[in-house]
Design a protein around this motif. Structure first.
Motif, PDB file in Angstrom:
ATOM      1  N   GLY A  72      81.238  50.266  69.643  1.00  0.00           N
ATOM      2  CA  GLY A  72      81.716  51.125  68.562  1.00  0.00           C
ATOM      3  C   GLY A  72      80.657  52.069  68.026  1.00  0.00           C
ATOM      4  O   GLY A  72      79.554  52.188  68.580  1.00  0.00           O
ATOM      5  N   LYS A  73      80.999  52.708  66.931  1.00  0.00           N
ATOM      6  CA  LYS A  73      80.083  53.664  66.309  1.00  0.00           C
ATOM      7  C   LYS A  73      78.799  52.939  65.894  1.00  0.00           C
ATOM      8  O   LYS A  73      78.833  51.889  65.288  1.00  0.00           O
ATOM      9  CB  LYS A  73      80.739  54.302  65.092  1.00  0.00           C
ATOM     10  CG  LYS A  73      79.904  55.396  64.501  1.00  0.00           C
ATOM     11  CD  LYS A  73      80.599  56.117  63.376  1.00  0.00           C
ATOM     12  CE  LYS A  73      79.628  57.181  62.892  1.00  0.00           C
ATOM     13  NZ  LYS A  73      80.151  57.988  61.855  1.00  0.00           N
ATOM     14  N   GLY A  74      77.672  53.524  66.238  1.00  0.00           N
ATOM     15  CA  GLY A  74      76.394  52.880  65.936  1.00  0.00           C
ATOM     16  C   GLY A  74      76.045  51.784  66.916  1.00  0.00           C
ATOM     17  O   GLY A  74      75.107  51.027  66.705  1.00  0.00           O
ATOM     18  N   GLY A  75      76.804  51.700  68.005  1.00  0.00           N
ATOM     19  CA  GLY A  75      76.584  50.654  68.995  1.00  0.00           C
ATOM     20  C   GLY A  75      75.515  51.024  69.995  1.00  0.00           C
ATOM     21  O   GLY A  75      74.918  52.092  69.954  1.00  0.00           O
ATOM     22  N   GLY A  76      75.288  50.105  70.910  1.00  0.00           N
ATOM     23  CA  GLY A  76      74.286  50.292  71.944  1.00  0.00           C
ATOM     24  C   GLY A  76      73.685  48.951  72.319  1.00  0.00           C
ATOM     25  O   GLY A  76      74.282  47.907  72.098  1.00  0.00           O
ATOM     26  N   TYR A  77      72.483  48.996  72.839  1.00  0.00           N
ATOM     27  CA  TYR A  77      71.779  47.785  73.258  1.00  0.00           C
ATOM     28  C   TYR A  77      70.534  47.572  72.423  1.00  0.00           C
ATOM     29  O   TYR A  77      69.905  48.523  71.967  1.00  0.00           O
ATOM     30  CB  TYR A  77      71.371  47.885  74.731  1.00  0.00           C
ATOM     31  CG  TYR A  77      72.492  47.564  75.687  1.00  0.00           C
ATOM     32  CD1 TYR A  77      72.709  46.258  76.122  1.00  0.00           C
ATOM     33  CD2 TYR A  77      73.336  48.563  76.150  1.00  0.00           C
ATOM     34  CE1 TYR A  77      73.735  45.960  77.002  1.00  0.00           C
ATOM     35  CE2 TYR A  77      74.370  48.270  77.029  1.00  0.00           C
ATOM     36  CZ  TYR A  77      74.558  46.969  77.451  1.00  0.00           C
ATOM     37  OH  TYR A  77      75.578  46.676  78.322  1.00  0.00           O
TER      38      TYR A  77
END
Length: 142
Positions: free
Chosen positions: A59-64
């Motif tokens: 989602g928004k602000g997501g990542g690893y």
């Protein structure tokens, strides 16, 4: 020799270490910074996530982001996840041992003792080099 995939994994983890504590980092950011093909990077990061090194957020602000502190992740762990054995021959591998088909007797093999020393030297450097050391430019003490 490590694979290009392992090199990309180490470079991606270097970026995540540099950004450690800042929240999730987008795949596109890592790919652009390290010049790694995005689709290839996605599969590498997924593999590292599945082995508990990374976590992901959707989602928004997501990542690893790193699941484990960079001081606790060494290069041996990464190379084994991505490439498998560190040893130059299967008969000297610690975690992936397989007897050589063409060797009559490991005890009298003239190549095996040299390969053991090569394995031990490589392993010593990989095990004593953490992600934090890689980012900070600190060399292994081995």
């Amino acid at each position: 020799m490590i694979s290009k995939k392992a090199k990309y994994a180490i470079n991606a983890l270097k970026v995540l270490t540099e950004e450690y504590g800042k929240g999730p980092i987008l795949i596109a950011f890592i790919a652009a910074k390290e010049n790694i093909p995005k689709k290839f990077l996605e599969s590498i990061l997924l593999e590292l996530r599945n082995h508990g090194i990374l976590q992901s957020q959707k989602g928004k602000g997501g990542g690893y982001l790193l699941r484990v502190e960079p001081e606790r992740v060494n290069l041996a762990q990464i190379v084994r996840i991505i490439d498998g054995p560190i040893a130059p021959m299967p008969c000297v591998s610690l975690n992936f041992y397989v007897r050589c088909d063409d060797c009559a007797d490991e005890e009298t093999c003239s190549i095996r003792p040299i390969m053991l020393r090569i394995r031990d030297a490589n392993l010593a450097v990989y095990q004593t080099t953490t992600l934090r050391m890689l980012v900070d430019g600190v060399e292994s003490t081995v």
